[in-house]
Scaffold this motif. Structure first.
Motif, PDB file in Angstrom:
ATOM      1  N   LYS A  35       2.904  13.408  -9.187  1.00 43.78           N
ATOM      2  CA  LYS A  35       1.730  12.536  -9.112  1.00 43.78           C
ATOM      3  C   LYS A  35       2.091  11.170  -8.524  1.00 43.78           C
ATOM      4  O   LYS A  35       1.376  10.636  -7.667  1.00 43.78           O
ATOM      5  CB  LYS A  35       1.118  12.346 -10.508  1.00 43.78           C
ATOM      6  N   LEU A  36       3.216  10.605  -8.986  1.00 48.87           N
ATOM      7  CA  LEU A  36       3.617   9.291  -8.490  1.00 48.87           C
ATOM      8  C   LEU A  36       4.055   9.347  -7.034  1.00 48.87           C
ATOM      9  O   LEU A  36       3.833   8.417  -6.267  1.00 48.87           O
ATOM     10  CB  LEU A  36       4.760   8.724  -9.347  1.00 48.87           C
ATOM     11  N   SER A  37       4.679  10.450  -6.650  1.00 49.41           N
ATOM     12  CA  SER A  37       5.150  10.608  -5.274  1.00 49.41           C
ATOM     13  C   SER A  37       4.005  10.674  -4.280  1.00 49.41           C
ATOM     14  O   SER A  37       4.195  10.467  -3.077  1.00 49.41           O
ATOM     15  CB  SER A  37       6.017  11.861  -5.140  1.00 49.41           C
ATOM     16  N   ASP A  38       2.804  10.961  -4.780  1.00 52.90           N
ATOM     17  CA  ASP A  38       1.624  11.066  -3.923  1.00 52.90           C
ATOM     18  C   ASP A  38       0.721   9.843  -4.059  1.00 52.90           C
ATOM     19  O   ASP A  38      -0.427   9.867  -3.632  1.00 52.90           O
ATOM     20  CB  ASP A  38       0.845  12.346  -4.284  1.00 52.90           C
ATOM     21  N   SER A  39       1.255   8.772  -4.663  1.00 50.89           N
ATOM     22  CA  SER A  39       0.460   7.572  -4.904  1.00 50.89           C
ATOM     23  C   SER A  39       0.939   6.443  -3.989  1.00 50.89           C
ATOM     24  O   SER A  39       1.479   6.683  -2.917  1.00 50.89           O
ATOM     25  CB  SER A  39       0.570   7.170  -6.382  1.00 50.89           C
ATOM     26  N   TYR A  40       0.730   5.207  -4.429  1.00 47.98           N
ATOM     27  CA  TYR A  40       1.158   4.046  -3.653  1.00 47.98           C
ATOM     28  C   TYR A  40       2.682   4.010  -3.520  1.00 47.98           C
ATOM     29  O   TYR A  40       3.414   4.591  -4.320  1.00 47.98           O
ATOM     30  CB  TYR A  40       0.699   2.755  -4.330  1.00 47.98           C
ATOM     31  N   SER A  41       3.161   3.267  -2.524  1.00 42.24           N
ATOM     32  CA  SER A  41       4.603   3.158  -2.288  1.00 42.24           C
ATOM     33  C   SER A  41       5.340   2.629  -3.505  1.00 42.24           C
ATOM     34  O   SER A  41       6.440   3.086  -3.827  1.00 42.24           O
ATOM     35  CB  SER A  41       4.859   2.249  -1.083  1.00 42.24           C
ATOM     36  N   MET A  42       4.743   1.673  -4.204  1.00 39.90           N
ATOM     37  CA  MET A  42       5.396   1.121  -5.385  1.00 39.90           C
ATOM     38  C   MET A  42       5.579   2.165  -6.470  1.00 39.90           C
ATOM     39  O   MET A  42       6.582   2.209  -7.163  1.00 39.90           O
ATOM     40  CB  MET A  42       4.604  -0.062  -5.944  1.00 39.90           C
ATOM     41  N   MET A  43       4.594   3.068  -6.623  1.00 35.30           N
ATOM     42  CA  MET A  43       4.691   4.125  -7.608  1.00 35.30           C
ATOM     43  C   MET A  43       5.761   5.133  -7.214  1.00 35.30           C
ATOM     44  O   MET A  43       6.471   5.671  -8.069  1.00 35.30           O
ATOM     45  CB  MET A  43       3.345   4.814  -7.771  1.00 35.30           C
ATOM     46  N   LYS A  44       5.910   5.371  -5.926  1.00 33.37           N
ATOM     47  CA  LYS A  44       6.954   6.287  -5.460  1.00 33.37           C
ATOM     48  C   LYS A  44       8.335   5.781  -5.853  1.00 33.37           C
ATOM     49  O   LYS A  44       9.226   6.564  -6.174  1.00 33.37           O
ATOM     50  CB  LYS A  44       6.874   6.462  -3.947  1.00 33.37           C
ATOM     51  N   LEU A  45       8.509   4.452  -5.835  1.00 36.31           N
ATOM     52  CA  LEU A  45       9.790   3.874  -6.209  1.00 36.31           C
ATOM     53  C   LEU A  45      10.131   4.137  -7.669  1.00 36.31           C
ATOM     54  O   LEU A  45      11.302   4.170  -8.050  1.00 36.31           O
ATOM     55  CB  LEU A  45       9.771   2.350  -5.960  1.00 36.31           C
ATOM     56  N   LEU A  46       9.102   4.352  -8.490  1.00 33.77           N
ATOM     57  CA  LEU A  46       9.296   4.585  -9.921  1.00 33.77           C
ATOM     58  C   LEU A  46       9.379   6.071 -10.278  1.00 33.77           C
ATOM     59  O   LEU A  46       9.654   6.409 -11.414  1.00 33.77           O
ATOM     60  CB  LEU A  46       8.162   3.941 -10.721  1.00 33.77           C
ATOM     61  N   SER A  47       9.128   6.920  -9.302  1.00 37.52           N
ATOM     62  CA  SER A  47       8.982   8.357  -9.605  1.00 37.52           C
ATOM     63  C   SER A  47      10.271   9.000 -10.107  1.00 37.52           C
ATOM     64  O   SER A  47      10.222  10.059 -10.723  1.00 37.52           O
ATOM     65  CB  SER A  47       8.493   9.105  -8.366  1.00 37.52           C
ATOM     66  N   ASN A  48      11.416   8.387  -9.857  1.00 35.00           N
ATOM     67  CA  ASN A  48      12.695   8.921 -10.339  1.00 35.00           C
ATOM     68  C   ASN A  48      13.213   8.186 -11.564  1.00 35.00           C
ATOM     69  O   ASN A  48      14.376   8.363 -11.949  1.00 35.00           O
ATOM     70  CB  ASN A  48      13.736   8.882  -9.224  1.00 35.00           C
ATOM     71  N   SER A  49      12.371   7.342 -12.158  1.00 35.65           N
ATOM     72  CA  SER A  49      12.806   6.546 -13.320  1.00 35.65           C
ATOM     73  C   SER A  49      12.916   7.412 -14.574  1.00 35.65           C
ATOM     74  O   SER A  49      12.180   8.379 -14.733  1.00 35.65           O
ATOM     75  CB  SER A  49      11.829   5.408 -13.562  1.00 35.65           C
TER      76      SER A  49
ATOM     77  N   GLN B 210       0.837  -1.201   0.000  1.00 34.11           N
ATOM     78  CA  GLN B 210       0.000   0.000   0.000  1.00 34.11           C
ATOM     79  C   GLN B 210       0.879   1.262   0.000  1.00 34.11           C
ATOM     80  O   GLN B 210       1.555   1.526  -0.979  1.00 34.11           O
ATOM     81  CB  GLN B 210      -0.980  -0.047   1.171  1.00 34.11           C
ATOM     82  N   TYR B 211       0.857   2.039   1.077  1.00 32.14           N
ATOM     83  CA  TYR B 211       1.618   3.292   1.115  1.00 32.14           C
ATOM     84  C   TYR B 211       2.952   3.158   1.843  1.00 32.14           C
ATOM     85  O   TYR B 211       3.653   4.150   2.061  1.00 32.14           O
ATOM     86  CB  TYR B 211       0.789   4.388   1.801  1.00 32.14           C
ATOM     87  N   TRP B 212       3.299   1.921   2.225  1.00 28.05           N
ATOM     88  CA  TRP B 212       4.500   1.707   3.024  1.00 28.05           C
ATOM     89  C   TRP B 212       5.391   0.686   2.346  1.00 28.05           C
ATOM     90  O   TRP B 212       5.029   0.098   1.335  1.00 28.05           O
ATOM     91  CB  TRP B 212       4.097   1.234   4.429  1.00 28.05           C
ATOM     92  N   GLN B 213       6.572   0.492   2.907  1.00 26.67           N
ATOM     93  CA  GLN B 213       7.487  -0.476   2.324  1.00 26.67           C
ATOM     94  C   GLN B 213       8.366  -1.108   3.400  1.00 26.67           C
ATOM     95  O   GLN B 213       8.578  -0.544   4.470  1.00 26.67           O
ATOM     96  CB  GLN B 213       8.365   0.181   1.255  1.00 26.67           C
ATOM     97  N   ILE B 214       8.859  -2.291   3.072  1.00 27.45           N
ATOM     98  CA  ILE B 214       9.802  -2.982   3.940  1.00 27.45           C
ATOM     99  C   ILE B 214      11.097  -3.129   3.150  1.00 27.45           C
ATOM    100  O   ILE B 214      11.089  -3.582   2.000  1.00 27.45           O
ATOM    101  CB  ILE B 214       9.239  -4.346   4.407  1.00 27.45           C
ATOM    102  N   VAL B 215      12.183  -2.680   3.751  1.00 34.65           N
ATOM    103  CA  VAL B 215      13.486  -2.702   3.096  1.00 34.65           C
ATOM    104  C   VAL B 215      14.366  -3.729   3.798  1.00 34.65           C
ATOM    105  O   VAL B 215      14.620  -3.626   5.003  1.00 34.65           O
ATOM    106  CB  VAL B 215      14.173  -1.320   3.150  1.00 34.65           C
ATOM    107  N   PHE B 216      14.811  -4.718   3.047  1.00 34.55           N
ATOM    108  CA  PHE B 216      15.736  -5.713   3.567  1.00 34.55           C
ATOM    109  C   PHE B 216      17.133  -5.335   3.093  1.00 34.55           C
ATOM    110  O   PHE B 216      17.382  -5.206   1.896  1.00 34.55           O
ATOM    111  CB  PHE B 216      15.365  -7.111   3.060  1.00 34.55           C
ATOM    112  N   CYS B 217      18.044  -5.144   4.039  1.00 36.26           N
ATOM    113  CA  CYS B 217      19.373  -4.654   3.700  1.00 36.26           C
ATOM    114  C   CYS B 217      20.442  -5.541   4.312  1.00 36.26           C
ATOM    115  O   CYS B 217      20.397  -5.851   5.512  1.00 36.26           O
ATOM    116  CB  CYS B 217      19.537  -3.205   4.183  1.00 36.26           C
TER     117      CYS B 217
END
Length: 202
Positions: A188-202, A9-16
């Motif tokens: 627009k993408l930065s204000d959408s789902y978390s997955m879309m935010k990941l693409l906003s700098n593509s 949804q609007y969050w993410q889990i980062v495994f590092c």
């Protein structure tokens, strides 16, 4: 693989993967955990609805293996579509009250690229002139009819032919689509789902 991001949804889990030589700073606002109990990590993401940062001491392959066993794995593909003119504008669709990009499941016998082009054409009504490089792959989890899924989406760069008008696939919840310049598209993408935010700098 040193880092793996899975959206929810609007969050993410980062495994590092934490090494002595390199330990990136944890972004502000993340809950920090470790990979000793992966089930609890995902449960925390879903129930607390906050970003999670997980330091991994185990082999990352174990994480992938866990996810493949815990979730129904789905392969999908989509397109980052540029306009037919100078390619300075990119397309977004408006699906279920959020800005999104055309994507869908890969069908039997299709390559990822073929699936991406087909889904874009079906969901937007456009005719794709050509497709380019694979921009990135994203991952997100979701609950569908009581079953948890992990979807991998491969995103390809594409160019519209300019031969057909936009005609969105209403039955898929897509009410309209618009072309945006880079700044608008990113916002627009930065204000959408978390997955879309990941693409906003593509």
């Amino acid at each position: 693989m040193k880092q793996w991001i899975i959206a929810y949804q609007y969050w993410q889990i980062v495994f590092c993967k934490k090494t002595q030589q390199e330990a990136p700073a944890v972004p502000q606002g993340y809950i920090v955990m470790d990979d000793s109990n992966l089930s609890f990590c995902f449960e925390t993401l879903v129930t607390q609805k906050q970003n999670i940062w997980v330091w991994c001491s185990n082999n990352m392959r174990e994480l992938v293996s866990y996810c493949m066993n815990a979730y129904i794995y789905i392969k999908a593909a989509g397109g980052i579509v540029r306009d037919a003119g100078m390619g300075q504008k990119r397309l977004l669709i408006y699906r279920n009250q959020h800005w999104d990009m055309a994507k869908g499941k890969v069908e039997l016998g299709e390559t990822l690229r073929q699936a991406a082009v087909r889904e874009v054409e079906e969901e937007t009504g456009l005719t794709i002139a050509r497709s380019g490089k694979l921009i990135r792959k994203t991952y997100h989890i979701y609950d569908l009819y009581g079953g948890w899924h992990l979807k991998q989406t491969s995103w390809f760069e594409m160019w519209d032919s300019g031969q057909t008008a936009i005609q969105t696939q209403q039955e898929e919840g897509i009410t309209h689509a618009e072309w945006f310049n880079t700044k608008e598209w990113t916002e627009k993408l930065s204000d959408s789902y978390s997955m879309m935010k990941l693409l906003s700098n593509s």
